[in-house]
Design a protein around this motif. Structure first.
Motif, PDB file in Angstrom:
ATOM      1  N   UNK A 101     -23.652   1.491   4.008  1.00 35.57           N
ATOM      2  CA  UNK A 101     -23.232   2.469   3.005  1.00 35.57           C
ATOM      3  C   UNK A 101     -21.753   2.745   3.238  1.00 35.57           C
ATOM      4  N   UNK A 102     -20.980   2.777   2.161  1.00 35.44           N
ATOM      5  CA  UNK A 102     -19.538   2.977   2.279  1.00 35.44           C
ATOM      6  C   UNK A 102     -19.052   4.020   1.278  1.00 35.44           C
ATOM      7  N   UNK A 103     -17.981   4.707   1.643  1.00 41.32           N
ATOM      8  CA  UNK A 103     -17.268   5.572   0.700  1.00 41.32           C
ATOM      9  C   UNK A 103     -15.882   4.989   0.527  1.00 41.32           C
ATOM     10  N   UNK A 104     -15.484   4.835  -0.714  1.00 44.37           N
ATOM     11  CA  UNK A 104     -14.188   4.208  -0.994  1.00 44.37           C
ATOM     12  C   UNK A 104     -13.391   5.082  -1.946  1.00 44.37           C
ATOM     13  N   UNK A 105     -12.120   5.257  -1.636  1.00 44.40           N
ATOM     14  CA  UNK A 105     -11.255   6.022  -2.538  1.00 44.40           C
ATOM     15  C   UNK A 105      -9.998   5.223  -2.824  1.00 44.40           C
ATOM     16  N   UNK A 106      -9.673   5.117  -4.097  1.00 47.90           N
ATOM     17  CA  UNK A 106      -8.420   4.480  -4.497  1.00 47.90           C
ATOM     18  C   UNK A 106      -7.598   5.517  -5.235  1.00 47.90           C
ATOM     19  N   UNK A 107      -6.406   5.757  -4.725  1.00 52.64           N
ATOM     20  CA  UNK A 107      -5.550   6.700  -5.449  1.00 52.64           C
ATOM     21  C   UNK A 107      -4.528   5.951  -6.288  1.00 52.64           C
ATOM     22  N   UNK A 108      -4.105   6.607  -7.341  1.00 58.34           N
ATOM     23  CA  UNK A 108      -3.029   6.115  -8.209  1.00 58.34           C
ATOM     24  C   UNK A 108      -1.876   7.070  -7.991  1.00 58.34           C
ATOM     25  N   UNK A 109      -0.745   6.525  -7.585  1.00 57.72           N
ATOM     26  CA  UNK A 109       0.395   7.386  -7.285  1.00 57.72           C
ATOM     27  C   UNK A 109       1.592   6.989  -8.116  1.00 57.72           C
ATOM     28  N   UNK A 110       2.392   8.000  -8.367  1.00 56.42           N
ATOM     29  CA  UNK A 110       3.587   7.785  -9.163  1.00 56.42           C
ATOM     30  C   UNK A 110       4.596   6.900  -8.429  1.00 56.42           C
ATOM     31  N   UNK A 111       5.255   6.044  -9.157  1.00 55.01           N
ATOM     32  CA  UNK A 111       6.379   5.303  -8.587  1.00 55.01           C
ATOM     33  C   UNK A 111       7.325   5.036  -9.745  1.00 55.01           C
ATOM     34  N   UNK A 112       8.558   5.474  -9.610  1.00 54.03           N
ATOM     35  CA  UNK A 112       9.449   5.410 -10.762  1.00 54.03           C
ATOM     36  C   UNK A 112      10.159   4.075 -10.885  1.00 54.03           C
ATOM     37  N   UNK A 113       9.903   3.176  -9.940  1.00 53.20           N
ATOM     38  CA  UNK A 113      10.540   1.874 -10.026  1.00 53.20           C
ATOM     39  C   UNK A 113      11.844   1.847  -9.256  1.00 53.20           C
ATOM     40  N   UNK A 114      12.363   0.659  -9.099  1.00 51.13           N
ATOM     41  CA  UNK A 114      13.610   0.500  -8.363  1.00 51.13           C
ATOM     42  C   UNK A 114      14.431  -0.572  -9.068  1.00 51.13           C
ATOM     43  N   UNK A 115      15.504  -1.022  -8.422  1.00 50.99           N
ATOM     44  CA  UNK A 115      16.351  -2.059  -9.042  1.00 50.99           C
ATOM     45  C   UNK A 115      15.558  -3.337  -9.303  1.00 50.99           C
ATOM     46  N   UNK A 116      14.622  -3.624  -8.385  1.00 51.92           N
ATOM     47  CA  UNK A 116      13.896  -4.891  -8.506  1.00 51.92           C
ATOM     48  C   UNK A 116      12.503  -4.725  -9.102  1.00 51.92           C
ATOM     49  N   UNK A 117      11.962  -3.507  -9.061  1.00 53.94           N
ATOM     50  CA  UNK A 117      10.588  -3.295  -9.523  1.00 53.94           C
ATOM     51  C   UNK A 117      10.583  -2.413 -10.770  1.00 53.94           C
ATOM     52  N   UNK A 118       9.772  -2.779 -11.768  1.00 58.58           N
ATOM     53  CA  UNK A 118       9.652  -1.884 -12.918  1.00 58.58           C
ATOM     54  C   UNK A 118       8.859  -0.631 -12.531  1.00 58.58           C
ATOM     55  N   UNK A 119       8.962   0.403 -13.334  1.00 62.57           N
ATOM     56  CA  UNK A 119       8.159   1.600 -13.078  1.00 62.57           C
ATOM     57  C   UNK A 119       6.689   1.218 -13.107  1.00 62.57           C
ATOM     58  N   UNK A 120       5.948   1.663 -12.117  1.00 60.67           N
ATOM     59  CA  UNK A 120       4.533   1.309 -12.052  1.00 60.67           C
ATOM     60  C   UNK A 120       3.807   2.297 -11.148  1.00 60.67           C
TER      61      UNK A 120
END
Lengths: 147, 361
Positions: free
Chosen positions: B249-268
């Motif tokens: 039996x397992x408990x799993x949590x996935x969070x979604x967190x803000x990230x505004x992006x950087x020079x190389x990465x789009x906002x995601x």
């Protein structure tokens, strides 16, 4: 992993059923062990259970679980193996014997698998039904100004 | 400094006998069985399995009984036991997407394939003591409803499909194992997750809470929390293919967190991840928040000096067995250490006294 042959696939399913069976239930379903020579006496140990980073990324070590393993040979030379959850040596021995008997094509173990399969399906169905009863059915309240 | 002293044997033996008697308590009250603890104290059992880092409900129940309900002592017993077990190998990574779900909720989407399943939760209870439980009564049976076979894919996969989630590392390299090699910094994410999964629930909870209060804030949403059972498969060398060796039996949590992006990465969106043995959603949510906070460097975020961002601080202090071992050892005899301290104080005072006398003369 390469694709399994139908025989390997069937053995894989059987071994999984034996591993998940409750030891006392397995003993009740198949009380008498056949004549056999023990190749690897039942041994308790641990297996490191791995998860995936972020549910679908690379592996990480989550923690261990107890497992008991056993290998034996029937008089006709057929070898049976078992890796079963927990620390019950009798469970591992019986599972290895039943694995060997089914590898040897002995039909009298077929009802064991039928019973285990049916009971497991019933347990899973019961649980799924309890879960389904707690499924949320959202509805939106009609607000006054919308009318 | 440690020196052998003798003379405690009889006192120790008597202390252990008294401990055994106290453990049993009033003999007019029926004794607890292991099965009773396993079945009726299952969340305590789950915690002992998670932090003891060994999935075996009967052993955890035995440890709880032996430890008189002191869960850290029980975890200690499990940790000691697990070192006696030969390691047969490692499982294939459990596929939590195929979990037989007992609970699954999302705080980010209302309508998700497979639906929101509350399961046997304390949420929405009024936290009022239920005196009916004090009187032996009948337990109502859980309701049932026919279960459809709708698959319940990970909710973050839906965002992933739209390219809104940061991609995951998918290297299948063998992860390092802190039970085999000492934990060293810098620790990669798999190693950090292993340490957090067996870390003290209270410690991880407090760190997670500190990030919510602004110490390394990560703006977490619970994208998905799921609890249920997963098959564990292992390659069997004798056979050359993998078989199921059991279920956990397992408990799993996935969070979604803000990230505004950087020079190389789009906002995601970025991710935090928690996975814990047994039903323990508080721990899995806490773990995912701390996991995310520890990722500041790879995501190019600022180090604000928050405790939850400091991997060395978090990982070297989250293990309650290491912590309690070092903490509690200070109550054991330190007679010689203390004698030297005492000697030092006396000498300092003597010298100070002599100086004063000299000054007065």
């Amino acid at each position: 992993m390469s694709k399994l042959t139908p025989d390997q696939e069937a053995r894989r399913a059987r071994m999984g059923l034996l591993a998940r069976a409750r030891p006392s239930r397995l003993a009740a379903l198949y009380p008498e062990l056949p004549a056999h020579e023990v190749l690897r006496a039942p041994e308790c140990g641990a297996v490191m259970v791995r998860g995936r980073v972020g549910a679908s990324g690379g592996p990480f070590n989550l923690g261990e679980m107890t497992v008991t393993r056993c290998s034996l040979r029937l008089p006709d030379g057929t070898v049976g193996h078992a890796y079963v959850q927990g620390r019950d040596k009798d469970h591992a021995l019986r599972a290895a014997a039943i694995d060997a008997l089914s590898e040897a094509g002995q039909g009298d173990v077929a009802p064991v698998f039928e019973a285990l399969r049916a009971e497991e399906a019933e347990r899973r169905r019961t649980r799924a039904e309890k879960a389904a009863a707690t499924k949320v059915e959202f509805f939106t309240m009609v607000r006054g100004e919308d009318q | 400094m440690y020196v052998a002293t003798k003379g405690g044997e009889r006192a120790i033996e008597a202390a252990h006998q008294w401990l055994a008697e106290e453990r049993r308590g009033d003999r007019d009250v029926p004794e607890l069985s292991i099965a009773q603890i396993r079945e009726q104290m299952s969340l305590a059992v789950n915690r002992v399995m998670a932090e003891g880092s060994l999935y075996d409900p009967d052993l955890a129940a035995l440890a709880i009984k032996q430890a008189r309900g002191d869960l850290i002592e029980a975890i200690f017993l499990i940790r000691a036991y697990r070192t006696t077990l030969p390691r047969f190998g490692a499982s294939l990574p459990v596929e939590t997407g195929e979990m037989a779900i007992t609970r699954r909720v999302s705080a980010t989407f209302k309508d998700v394939p497979g639906g929101q399943v509350l399961g046997p939760t304390f949420d929405y209870t009024h936290r009022l003591l239920d005196f009916k439980l004090a009187a032996e009564g009948t337990t109502p049976e859980a309701q049932r409803k026919s279960a459809d076979e709708t698959p319940a894919p990970h909710i973050l996969d839906l965002l992933d499909r739209d390219g809104l989630m940061e991609p995951l590392e998918t290297s299948e390299d063998t992860p390092s194992d802190l039970t085999r090699e000492p934990l060293e910094m810098p620790a990669d994410r798999p190693l950090r997750l292993q340490a957090l999964a067996r870390g003290d629930e209270g410690f991880v909870l407090s760190l997670a809470y500190s990030t919510q209060r602004g110490y390394g804030r990560t703006h977490a949403f619970v994208g998905e929390l799921r609890i249920g059972t997963c098959a564990v498969e292992m390659e069997i060398p004798e056979l050359g293919f993998a078989v199921e060796i059991g279920e956990v039996e397992l408990s799993e949590c996935e969070t979604v967190n803000q990230f505004t992006g950087s020079k190389t990465e789009p906002a995601q969106f970025t991710r935090g991840y928690g996975l814990v043995f047994g039903q323990n959603e508080r721990k899995s949510i806490s773990m995912s928040l701390v996991d995310r906070a520890l990722r500041w460097e790879e995501l190019g975020e600022d180090n604000t000096g928050a405790p939850a961002q400091d991997a060395e601080f978090v990982l070297y202090h989250c293990d309650n067995i290491q912590a309690t071992g070092f903490l509690e050892h200070i109550k054991l005899p330190h007679y010689v250490d203390f004698q030297s301290e005492l000697e030092l104080i006396r000498r300092l005072r003597r010298e100070a006294g002599a100086e004063e006398r000299e000054a007065a003369e």
